[in-house]
Design an enzyme around this catalytic site. Structure first.
Site, PDB file in Angstrom:
ATOM      1  N   LYS A  13       0.937  -1.281   0.085  1.00  6.97           N
ATOM      2  CA  LYS A  13      -0.186   0.167   0.070  1.00  6.97           C
ATOM      3  C   LYS A  13       0.833   1.237  -0.224  1.00  6.97           C
ATOM      4  O   LYS A  13       0.685   2.241  -0.701  1.00  6.97           O
ATOM      5  CB  LYS A  13      -0.952   0.008   1.184  1.00  6.97           C
ATOM      6  N   ARG A  88      -9.873   1.003   8.614  1.00  8.57           N
ATOM      7  CA  ARG A  88      -9.412  -0.344   8.754  1.00  8.57           C
ATOM      8  C   ARG A  88     -10.205  -1.112   9.520  1.00  8.57           C
ATOM      9  O   ARG A  88     -10.071  -2.110   9.933  1.00  8.57           O
ATOM     10  CB  ARG A  88      -8.020   0.150   9.827  1.00  8.57           C
ATOM     11  N   ARG A 127      11.469  -6.128   4.742  1.00 13.48           N
ATOM     12  CA  ARG A 127      11.366  -4.283   4.639  1.00 13.48           C
ATOM     13  C   ARG A 127      12.346  -3.838   5.456  1.00 13.48           C
ATOM     14  O   ARG A 127      12.570  -4.192   6.559  1.00 13.48           O
ATOM     15  CB  ARG A 127      10.068  -4.058   4.931  1.00 13.48           C
ATOM     16  N   ARG A 160      11.016  -1.566  11.210  1.00 17.41           N
ATOM     17  CA  ARG A 160       9.869  -1.417  11.897  1.00 17.41           C
ATOM     18  C   ARG A 160       9.872  -2.297  12.855  1.00 17.41           C
ATOM     19  O   ARG A 160      10.091  -3.472  12.899  1.00 17.41           O
ATOM     20  CB  ARG A 160       8.689  -1.274  11.335  1.00 17.41           C
ATOM     21  N   ARG A 171      -0.808  -8.674  13.643  1.00 13.11           N
ATOM     22  CA  ARG A 171      -1.340  -7.866  12.407  1.00 13.11           C
ATOM     23  C   ARG A 171      -2.452  -8.420  11.709  1.00 13.11           C
ATOM     24  O   ARG A 171      -3.494  -7.939  10.915  1.00 13.11           O
ATOM     25  CB  ARG A 171      -0.261  -7.051  11.896  1.00 13.11           C
TER      26      ARG A 171
HETATM   27  P1  AP5 Z   1       4.874  -1.715   1.822  1.00 20.66           P
HETATM   28  O1  AP5 Z   1       4.689  -0.698   0.668  1.00 20.66           O
HETATM   29  O2  AP5 Z   1       5.783  -0.883   2.910  1.00 20.66           O
HETATM   30  O3  AP5 Z   1       3.616  -2.506   2.508  1.00 20.66           O
HETATM   31  P2  AP5 Z   1       2.154  -1.935   3.138  1.00 20.66           P
HETATM   32  O4  AP5 Z   1       1.103  -2.469   2.684  1.00 20.66           O
HETATM   33  O5  AP5 Z   1       2.205  -0.220   3.461  1.00 20.66           O
HETATM   34  O6  AP5 Z   1       2.583  -2.546   4.503  1.00 20.66           O
HETATM   35  P3  AP5 Z   1       2.169  -2.128   6.051  1.00 20.66           P
HETATM   36  O7  AP5 Z   1       3.076  -2.829   6.902  1.00 20.66           O
HETATM   37  O8  AP5 Z   1       2.844  -0.698   6.053  1.00 20.66           O
HETATM   38  O9  AP5 Z   1       1.029  -2.276   6.217  1.00 20.66           O
HETATM   39  P4  AP5 Z   1       0.202  -2.115   7.640  1.00 20.66           P
HETATM   40  O10 AP5 Z   1      -1.084  -1.882   7.117  1.00 20.66           O
HETATM   41  O11 AP5 Z   1       0.411  -3.208   8.361  1.00 20.66           O
HETATM   42  O12 AP5 Z   1       0.892  -0.740   8.417  1.00 20.66           O
HETATM   43  P5  AP5 Z   1       0.378   0.664   8.698  1.00 20.66           P
HETATM   44  O13 AP5 Z   1       1.650   1.424   8.748  1.00 20.66           O
HETATM   45  O14 AP5 Z   1      -0.667   0.992   8.025  1.00 20.66           O
HETATM   46  O15 AP5 Z   1       5.756  -2.863   1.354  1.00 20.66           O
HETATM   47  C1  AP5 Z   1       6.186  -3.833   1.930  1.00 20.66           C
HETATM   48  C2  AP5 Z   1       7.643  -4.336   1.490  1.00 20.66           C
HETATM   49  O16 AP5 Z   1       7.464  -5.075   0.104  1.00 20.66           O
HETATM   50  C3  AP5 Z   1       8.543  -3.089   1.204  1.00 20.66           C
HETATM   51  O17 AP5 Z   1       9.838  -3.696   1.509  1.00 20.66           O
HETATM   52  C4  AP5 Z   1       8.419  -2.960  -0.391  1.00 20.66           C
HETATM   53  O18 AP5 Z   1       9.720  -2.627  -0.766  1.00 20.66           O
HETATM   54  C5  AP5 Z   1       8.238  -4.346  -0.680  1.00 20.66           C
HETATM   55  N1  AP5 Z   1       7.198  -4.429  -1.847  1.00 20.66           N
HETATM   56  C6  AP5 Z   1       5.949  -3.606  -2.091  1.00 20.66           C
HETATM   57  N2  AP5 Z   1       5.218  -3.968  -3.154  1.00 20.66           N
HETATM   58  C7  AP5 Z   1       6.137  -4.991  -4.035  1.00 20.66           C
HETATM   59  C8  AP5 Z   1       5.914  -5.683  -4.895  1.00 20.66           C
HETATM   60  N3  AP5 Z   1       4.850  -5.437  -6.068  1.00 20.66           N
HETATM   61  N4  AP5 Z   1       6.789  -6.454  -5.417  1.00 20.66           N
HETATM   62  C9  AP5 Z   1       7.777  -6.815  -4.407  1.00 20.66           C
HETATM   63  N5  AP5 Z   1       8.090  -6.089  -3.462  1.00 20.66           N
HETATM   64  C10 AP5 Z   1       7.197  -5.173  -3.032  1.00 20.66           C
HETATM   65  O19 AP5 Z   1      -0.002   0.485  10.209  1.00 20.66           O
HETATM   66  C11 AP5 Z   1       0.814   0.054  11.373  1.00 20.66           C
HETATM   67  C12 AP5 Z   1       0.125   0.116  12.659  1.00 20.66           C
HETATM   68  O20 AP5 Z   1      -0.580   1.469  12.967  1.00 20.66           O
HETATM   69  C13 AP5 Z   1      -1.105  -0.899  12.477  1.00 20.66           C
HETATM   70  O21 AP5 Z   1      -0.813  -2.110  13.164  1.00 20.66           O
HETATM   71  C14 AP5 Z   1      -1.818  -0.087  13.839  1.00 20.66           C
HETATM   72  O22 AP5 Z   1      -1.442  -0.228  15.125  1.00 20.66           O
HETATM   73  C15 AP5 Z   1      -1.785   1.317  13.571  1.00 20.66           C
HETATM   74  N6  AP5 Z   1      -2.518   1.910  12.444  1.00 20.66           N
HETATM   75  C16 AP5 Z   1      -2.458   2.304  11.205  1.00 20.66           C
HETATM   76  N7  AP5 Z   1      -3.554   3.000  10.627  1.00 20.66           N
HETATM   77  C17 AP5 Z   1      -4.593   2.668  11.451  1.00 20.66           C
HETATM   78  C18 AP5 Z   1      -6.037   2.684  11.536  1.00 20.66           C
HETATM   79  N8  AP5 Z   1      -6.681   3.438  10.376  1.00 20.66           N
HETATM   80  N9  AP5 Z   1      -6.866   2.512  12.806  1.00 20.66           N
HETATM   81  C19 AP5 Z   1      -6.305   2.070  13.860  1.00 20.66           C
HETATM   82  N10 AP5 Z   1      -4.779   2.086  13.903  1.00 20.66           N
HETATM   83  C20 AP5 Z   1      -4.015   2.004  12.803  1.00 20.66           C
HETATM   84 MG    MG Z   2       2.557   0.982   5.032  1.00 19.06          MG
END
Ligand code: AP5
Ligand code: MG
Length: 216
Positions: A13, A88, A127, A160, A171
């Site tokens: 994402k 979410r 990552r 992270r 997660r």
């Molecule tokens: P990346 O692009 O970083 O993936 P992502 O989908 O953004 O993954 P996240 O781990 O950030 O998602 P998340 O939803 O768990 O975390 P968030 O920060 O939102 O890609 C991952 C890796 O793959 C990278 O190394 C990249 O280079 C590689 N890659 C990407 N695409 C590729 C491809 N096509 N091919 C090969 N490699 C590829 O949330 C974290 C925490 O915050 C949550 O657990 C929660 O505690 C809190 N939080 C966030 N939002 C909310 C909310 N709305 N409500 C409540 N709590 C929340």
């Molecule tokens: Mg992300």
């Protein structure tokens, strides 16, 4: 263009949101990045959010919804936005409807980036992130330089804290229980578009661009 990117942890994402933001000229709004920034600055928001991020649980909606409402009211969102990581759960999706109704603007599309658990687990395990500019690396797909300094800004590259295997399992559990119902919520509304997130990142981007431009 007002878009939501949905999908499991690690599916890409953030990777796609950064590129789409550049291509479409609208801000990338990641609730995860906002929380991580607040945690690193030790603000009251960061202090409240830290335990949830560290354990892989959702930050309570009383905190998250207000944060997004304020952010979407900023002038830079007038031309659109890309929401990454929000909504979410179904309550957040309903709150987003209310926020947009209040602003008098519609959501154009919800892009659901899908991939198998084995793929997302490998992506998360590899990552690495720049602490200064947020640039994303991956130990096999896009390895960081050996000196551990970001190629863009020389910032420190780190892993992270919620990317350790045990927290990733939590997660994924939270995603299944609380976020998957959001996919059905938008499917029922007829604005969901599904893209195969197992393709390489350039292909995923071009598919999303075609979708939002009505070519797919
Ligand atoms: P990346 O692009 O970083 O993936 P992502 O989908 O953004 O993954 P996240 O781990 O950030 O998602 P998340 O939803 O768990 O975390 P968030 O920060 O939102 O890609 C991952 C890796 O793959 C990278 O190394 C990249 O280079 C590689 N890659 C990407 N695409 C590729 C491809 N096509 N091919 C090969 N490699 C590829 O949330 C974290 C925490 O915050 C949550 O657990 C929660 O505690 C809190 N939080 C966030 N939002 C909310 C909310 N709305 N409500 C409540 N709590 C929340
Ligand atoms: Mg992300």
């Amino acid at each position: 263009m007002r878009l939501v990117l949905l999908g499991p942890p690690g599916v890409g994402k953030g990777t796609q949101a950064v590129r789409l933001s550049q291509r479409l000229g609208v801000p990338h709004i990641s609730t995860g990045d906002m929380f991580r920034e607040a945690i690193s600055q030790k603000t009251p928001l960061g202090i409240s959010a830290k335990e949830y991020l560290d354990s892989g649980k959702l930050v309570p909606n009383e905190i998250t919804i207000g944060l997004v409402k304020d952010r979407l009211s900023n002038a830079d969102c007038e031309a659109g936005f890309i929401l990454d990581g929000f909504p979410r759960d179904v309550a957040q999706a309903e709150a987003l409807d209310e926020i947009l109704k209040g602003l008098g603007v519609p959501l154009d599309a919800v892009i659901y980036i899908d991939a198998g658990e084995d793929v997302v687990e490998k992506r998360i395990a590899g990552r690495r992130i720049c602490a200064k500019c947020g640039a994303l690396y991956h130990m096999t797909n896009n390895p960081p330089p050996e000196d551990g300094k970001c190629t863009r800004c020389e910032g420190h590259i780190y892993q992270r804290i919620d990317d350790k295997a045990e927290t990733v399992r939590e997660r994924l559990k939270v995603y299944k229980a609380q976020t998957e119902p959001v996919v059905d919520y938008y499917r029922g509304r007829g604005i969901l578009k599904t893209v195969d997130g197992e393709e390489d990142a350039d292909k995923v981007l071009e598919t999303i661009i075609s979708m939002v431009q009505g070519r797919k």
